[in-house]
Enzyme design. Structure first.
Site, short mmCIF file in Angstrom:
data_model
loop_
_atom_site.label_atom_id
_atom_site.label_comp_id
_atom_site.label_asym_id
_atom_site.label_seq_id
_atom_site.Cartn_x
_atom_site.Cartn_y
_atom_site.Cartn_z
N LYS A 156 -63.55 -17.85 -35.35
CA LYS A 156 -63.60 -19.18 -35.81
C LYS A 156 -63.88 -18.57 -37.46
O LYS A 156 -64.69 -18.74 -38.00
CB LYS A 156 -65.76 -20.07 -35.81
CG LYS A 156 -65.56 -21.00 -36.33
CD LYS A 156 -66.75 -22.12 -35.25
CE LYS A 156 -66.94 -22.84 -36.11
NZ LYS A 156 -65.33 -24.25 -36.20
N LEU A 158 -61.36 -21.56 -29.21
CA LEU A 158 -62.91 -21.39 -29.50
C LEU A 158 -63.74 -21.39 -29.21
O LEU A 158 -63.95 -22.52 -27.82
CB LEU A 158 -62.74 -22.19 -31.08
CG LEU A 158 -64.77 -21.92 -31.82
CD1 LEU A 158 -64.33 -20.39 -32.75
CD2 LEU A 158 -64.89 -23.24 -32.64
N TYR A 184 -48.71 -18.32 -51.51
CA TYR A 184 -49.31 -16.77 -52.44
C TYR A 184 -47.74 -16.30 -52.18
O TYR A 184 -46.06 -16.45 -51.94
CB TYR A 184 -49.96 -16.13 -51.83
CG TYR A 184 -49.90 -15.60 -51.21
CD1 TYR A 184 -49.28 -15.48 -49.56
CD2 TYR A 184 -49.67 -13.48 -51.72
CE1 TYR A 184 -49.62 -14.58 -48.74
CE2 TYR A 184 -49.78 -13.19 -50.74
CZ TYR A 184 -49.03 -13.16 -49.58
OH TYR A 184 -49.26 -12.03 -48.57
N GLU A 238 -56.80 -26.93 -26.94
CA GLU A 238 -57.72 -27.17 -27.58
C GLU A 238 -57.23 -28.41 -28.62
O GLU A 238 -56.18 -28.22 -28.60
CB GLU A 238 -59.44 -26.12 -27.77
CG GLU A 238 -58.78 -24.71 -28.80
CD GLU A 238 -59.80 -24.30 -29.77
OE1 GLU A 238 -60.60 -24.51 -29.26
OE2 GLU A 238 -59.15 -23.65 -29.77
N1 PDD Z 1 -64.62 -27.60 -35.02
N2 PDD Z 1 -61.98 -25.55 -31.65
C1 PDD Z 1 -61.67 -25.57 -32.49
C2 PDD Z 1 -60.39 -25.28 -32.95
C3 PDD Z 1 -62.29 -26.18 -33.66
O1 PDD Z 1 -62.47 -26.46 -34.95
C4 PDD Z 1 -64.34 -26.69 -32.28
C5 PDD Z 1 -64.87 -26.87 -34.12
C6 PDD Z 1 -64.43 -26.49 -31.98
C7 PDD Z 1 -65.28 -27.64 -30.89
O2 PDD Z 1 -66.39 -26.31 -31.52
P1 PDD Z 1 -67.80 -26.53 -31.47
O3 PDD Z 1 -68.51 -27.42 -29.79
O4 PDD Z 1 -68.74 -24.77 -31.88
O5 PDD Z 1 -68.34 -27.47 -32.73
C8 PDD Z 1 -64.00 -26.27 -31.29
C9 PDD Z 1 -65.84 -27.97 -36.41
C10 PDD Z 1 -66.59 -28.59 -35.69
C11 PDD Z 1 -64.66 -28.03 -37.89
O6 PDD Z 1 -64.00 -27.22 -37.87
O7 PDD Z 1 -64.97 -29.18 -38.26
#
Ligand code: PDD
Length: 285
Positions: free
Chosen positions: A149, A207, A33, A182
């Site tokens: 998240k 996360l 932006y 992660e």
């Molecule tokens: N993603 N780490 C990150 C950065 C994530 O975006 C996710 C999930 C996970 C796993 O979290 P969980 O087991 O609660 O789905 C770890 C989702 C599925 C997505 O953005 O599509």
């Protein structure tokens, strides 16, 4: 006087100026932006703003849906239609509208352009200019809250696309000390020679995956030792097994990391065991 916004080729009254819920700006913060001031009926430093916009677009491998001359016309038109003589114009370009998926949509998806403008009415800003403002200092935590998240997912999107461009399905992200945090959209796990499962402990760097939480319970139930500690890239490459988890990819075997074959290059024994245990142990709630 109705406010007019430009949205993807059309000048619309505000109530009609809407976007798809699949817009990547909303879903991922996958957008750039600019904010351009208008003073005495003239744009302030417009060329510099457009130069920065073009730089931002290039850095994110995003295309503008319109040429620079066309964008200048849109900016002038929004200024005119909203009677902005002293105020601000905002423009946003997103990677467009596509079903939610971290990887870039295909090239046929046109980026979204929004331009809005308003006469400055804020007495607050005028007061600030006249009387000055107060400041506090805070840790620069942009963006160190991976535990939230948030839809601020641009770094994840870029890393995912880099992985895909390299022929991989996922990227495992590495911190300053060489430890894996992660995946871009999943939790990372490895299994050691001694059968112990390792995953990074919770902190602001990852996360707290819901699948992670529940898989830890499954591991406990199955009396499989799980160590929550950081692990390095090298440790992962030489692990016996590796897998990732997320709501949409529950216990997914990882068979190569950076081209290094994990175990014998097929889903490992512990991984497969967890795959079925997690699935059978998790009815819908
Ligand atoms: N993603 N780490 C990150 C950065 C994530 O975006 C996710 C999930 C996970 C796993 O979290 P969980 O087991 O609660 O789905 C770890 C989702 C599925 C997505 O953005 O599509």
């Amino acid at each position: 006087m109705p406010r007019i916004a430009y949205v993807n080729g059309r000048y619309l009254r505000y109530p009609n100026a809407t976007l798809s819920i699949d817009d990547r700006g909303l879903q991922f913060g996958d957008s750039v932006y600019e904010v351009i001031a208008v003073r005495h009926d003239r744009f302030v430093e417009l060329d510099d703003h457009l130069a920065r916009l073009w730089r931002s677009l290039e850095a994110l491998r995003m295309a503008s849906p319109v040429s620079e001359p066309a964008l200048r016309i849109v900016l002038r038109e929004i200024k005119r239609r909203n009677h902005v003589q002293d105020g601000l114009l905002y423009l946003q370009i997103t990677r467009g509208i596509a079903p939610r998926n971290h990887k870039f949509p295909d090239r046929t998806v046109r980026s979204t352009l929004i331009v809005t403008g308003a006469q400055r009415t804020s007495t607050d800003q005028l007061m600030a200019l006249r009387e000055g403002v107060t400041v506090v200092t805070l840790e620069d935590a942009r963006w160190r809250h991976c535990d939230i998240k948030s839809t601020n997912l641009l770094p994840n999107v870029l890393a995912k696309q880099t992985a895909i461009d390299a022929g991989a399905r996922e990227a495992w992200l590495v911190d300053e000390e060489g430890f894996i945090t992660e995946g871009t959209s999943s939790t990372a796990w490895i299994v050691l020679e001694n059968g112990h499962v390792v995953t990074r402990p919770l902190s602001t760097r990852i996360l707290p995956g819901v699948t992670r939480l529940n898989l830890l319970a499954v591991l406990k139930q199955m009396q499989i030792e799980c160590v929550e500690r950081p692990f390095t890239v090298q440790e992962a490459e030489f692990a016996k097994e590796a897998f990732l988890t997320s709501a949409n990819n529950p216990v997914t075997p990882v068979v190569t990391i950076n081209g290094v074959v994990i175990g014998d290059g097929t889903p490992g024994q512990v991984t497969r065991l967890l795959q079925s245990a997690y699935q059978t142990g998790n009815g819908a709630s």
